[in-house]
Write a protein that holds these residues in place. Structure first.
Motif, mmCIF file in Angstrom:
data_model
loop_
_atom_site.group_PDB
_atom_site.id
_atom_site.type_symbol
_atom_site.label_atom_id
_atom_site.label_comp_id
_atom_site.label_asym_id
_atom_site.label_seq_id
_atom_site.Cartn_x
_atom_site.Cartn_y
_atom_site.Cartn_z
ATOM 1 N N LYS A 147 0.864 -1.188 0.000
ATOM 2 C CA LYS A 147 0.000 0.000 0.000
ATOM 3 C C LYS A 147 0.901 1.238 0.000
ATOM 4 N N VAL A 148 1.067 1.829 -1.180
ATOM 5 C CA VAL A 148 2.005 2.942 -1.360
ATOM 6 C C VAL A 148 1.250 4.243 -1.587
ATOM 7 N N VAL A 149 1.688 5.287 -0.907
ATOM 8 C CA VAL A 149 1.184 6.641 -1.143
ATOM 9 C C VAL A 149 2.299 7.440 -1.804
ATOM 10 N N ILE A 150 1.980 8.133 -2.898
ATOM 11 C CA ILE A 150 2.975 8.900 -3.642
ATOM 12 C C ILE A 150 2.596 10.378 -3.633
ATOM 13 N N LEU A 151 3.590 11.241 -3.402
ATOM 14 C CA LEU A 151 3.304 12.659 -3.185
ATOM 15 C C LEU A 151 3.841 13.592 -4.269
ATOM 16 N N THR A 152 4.200 13.048 -5.430
ATOM 17 C CA THR A 152 4.574 13.897 -6.570
ATOM 18 C C THR A 152 3.927 13.356 -7.835
ATOM 19 N N ASN A 153 3.697 14.247 -8.775
ATOM 20 C CA ASN A 153 3.099 13.857 -10.048
ATOM 21 C C ASN A 153 4.014 12.918 -10.836
ATOM 22 N N GLU A 154 5.305 13.257 -10.904
ATOM 23 C CA GLU A 154 6.219 12.407 -11.656
ATOM 24 C C GLU A 154 6.403 11.063 -10.971
ATOM 25 N N GLY A 155 6.279 11.037 -9.640
ATOM 26 C CA GLY A 155 6.360 9.783 -8.907
ATOM 27 C C GLY A 155 5.181 8.879 -9.210
ATOM 28 N N THR A 156 4.014 9.474 -9.406
ATOM 29 C CA THR A 156 2.831 8.693 -9.772
ATOM 30 C C THR A 156 3.062 7.971 -11.093
ATOM 31 N N GLU A 157 3.616 8.694 -12.076
ATOM 32 C CA GLU A 157 3.902 8.069 -13.369
ATOM 33 C C GLU A 157 4.918 6.943 -13.229
ATOM 34 N N ALA A 158 5.900 7.139 -12.370
ATOM 35 C CA ALA A 158 6.919 6.113 -12.158
ATOM 36 C C ALA A 158 6.298 4.833 -11.609
ATOM 37 N N LEU A 159 5.453 4.968 -10.590
ATOM 38 C CA LEU A 159 4.823 3.786 -10.000
ATOM 39 C C LEU A 159 3.974 3.040 -11.028
ATOM 40 N N LEU A 160 3.196 3.767 -11.806
ATOM 41 C CA LEU A 160 2.360 3.124 -12.818
ATOM 42 C C LEU A 160 3.211 2.373 -13.833
ATOM 43 N N ALA A 161 4.333 2.959 -14.235
ATOM 44 C CA ALA A 161 5.229 2.311 -15.194
ATOM 45 C C ALA A 161 5.870 1.064 -14.599
ATOM 46 N N LEU A 162 6.005 1.025 -13.285
ATOM 47 C CA LEU A 162 6.588 -0.128 -12.586
ATOM 48 C C LEU A 162 5.537 -1.194 -12.273
ATOM 49 N N GLY A 163 4.289 -0.924 -12.650
ATOM 50 C CA GLY A 163 3.227 -1.880 -12.389
ATOM 51 C C GLY A 163 2.632 -1.777 -11.000
ATOM 52 N N VAL A 164 2.841 -0.632 -10.347
ATOM 53 C CA VAL A 164 2.336 -0.418 -8.992
ATOM 54 C C VAL A 164 1.258 0.661 -9.022
ATOM 55 N N THR A 165 0.054 0.316 -8.593
ATOM 56 C CA THR A 165 -1.009 1.314 -8.473
ATOM 57 C C THR A 165 -1.037 1.802 -7.028
ATOM 58 N N PRO A 166 -0.790 3.087 -6.795
ATOM 59 C CA PRO A 166 -0.779 3.581 -5.412
ATOM 60 C C PRO A 166 -2.172 3.556 -4.806
ATOM 61 N N VAL A 167 -2.227 3.476 -3.475
ATOM 62 C CA VAL A 167 -3.534 3.578 -2.805
ATOM 63 C C VAL A 167 -3.930 5.038 -2.658
ATOM 64 N N GLY A 168 -2.924 5.920 -2.645
ATOM 65 C CA GLY A 168 -3.174 7.352 -2.548
ATOM 66 C C GLY A 168 -2.135 8.127 -3.316
ATOM 67 N N ALA A 169 -2.541 9.275 -3.861
ATOM 68 C CA ALA A 169 -1.610 10.109 -4.630
ATOM 69 C C ALA A 169 -2.070 11.551 -4.575
ATOM 70 N N VAL A 170 -1.116 12.469 -4.719
ATOM 71 C CA VAL A 170 -1.495 13.877 -4.794
ATOM 72 C C VAL A 170 -2.179 14.128 -6.133
#
Length: 323
Positions: A63-86
């Protein structure tokens, strides 16, 4: 006769023992092979060095929370959907190019105004943020879950991407994603050939601010990777000339100019764009006279700042210069 029967019985017992031992040995070998064939679990402890020190994780976070826009894209590219994001800087609440992958993700504020209560409610086992954006609340975030921060934003998105891959224990996947991107850059660079000699100028319009973008920006790094020439004023390892004045319009000239506008919905940035593009000083630029002034998507060329946007920017360049 009796002794013969005893001897035969002894032989039968020994044969039975041997067969049992052999069977047990074969089973042990089979079990060992099966054990080797089992996929290695990712749930082993590891430590990540980052902008705020080092953080130990007991297992791969789920269960990962990501706090930057570019970090959100990184997680998605890695196959990880965050539970929360900015929330995305523009969009409702996500950029169009990631919206379908973010439909079940909870909004936890903005990059510059994180909602700590919303993060805590999600009970994450990892929080990823950025020192440039959220240094002041690092301790509060760390009290909720292990927290890992990148140093800054802007140009070097690949450096942050590698950190995010380590943070979610997907370094090999991260290497694959970057290798694919780098191969695409190399291929496009070869196809562009002499077109790389064109001096590419970049300008951004924001409400109350006009910026001339240089090399240490998201799009500036990508242009540099491809090997494009830049106008002299932009060919420096800085982020941008902020607050440009009309007297600095000549610094925008080049062989081709791409501009992008950060419009939040009130029309202010679009009005500024119109004012500048219609100004006689701008119209007198050689690039304007040649009709080589092109509007591109601010989200893709600047605001999103991640791996998905980088690939979409390569699409734009390919379409403009090769198609």
């Amino acid at each position: 006769m009796k002794s013969m029967r005893s001897f035969l019985s002894f032989i039968m017992v020994m044969l039975l023992f041997a067969l049992t031992a052999c069977s047990g040995g074969n089973q042990a070998q089979t079990d060992a092979v099966k054990e080797e064939e089992k996929p290695k679990t990712e749930d082993t402890g590891y430590t990540v060095e980052h902008a705020m020190g080092s953080t130990a994780l007991e297992k791969t976070p789920e269960k990962v929370v990501i706090l930057t826009n570019e970090g959100t894209e990184a997680l998605l590219a890695l196959g990880v959907t965050p539970v929360g994001a900015v929330q995305s800087f523009t969009g409702d609440p996500w950029y169009d190019h990631i919206a379908k992958d973010m439909k079940d993700v909870q909004v936890v504020g903005l990059e510059s105004q994180v909602n700590i209560e919303a993060i805590a409610a999600l009970q994450p086992d990892l929080i990823i943020g950025n020192k440039m954006r959220q240094e002041a609340i690092y301790e509060q975030l760390s009290a909720i879950a292990p927290t890992i921060f990148a140093e800054d934003l802007r140009g070097d998105w690949k450096h942050n991407f590698e950190l995010y891959a380590k943070a979610v224990n997907k370094e090999e996947k991260g290497k694959e994603v970057l290798a694919e991107y780098n191969a695409r850059v190399a291929d496009l660079k070869e196809q562009l050939g002499d077109k790389l000699n064109m001096k590419v100028s970049m300008v951004r319009f924001m409400a109350g601010d006009v910026r001339i973008y240089q090399k240490d920006s998201f799009s500036g790094v990508i242009l540099d990777e491809l090997g494009f020439a830049r106008p002299e004023s932009q060919n420096v390892d800085e982020f941008a000339i902020k607050g440009a004045t009309k007297e600095q319009v000549p610094l925008m000239d080049g062989d081709i100019l791409f501009y992008f506008t950060y419009e939040t919905g009130d029309g202010a940035a679009s009005a500024l764009e119109k004012e500048w593009l219609e100004d006689p000083l701008f119209k007198n630029l050689e690039v304007a006279k040649k009709g080589e002034v092109h509007k591109v998507d601010d989200v893709i060329w600047n605001t999103a700042g991640g791996i998905k946007a980088a690939n979409l920017m390569l699409d734009d360049i390919e379409n403009k210069f090769l198609k």
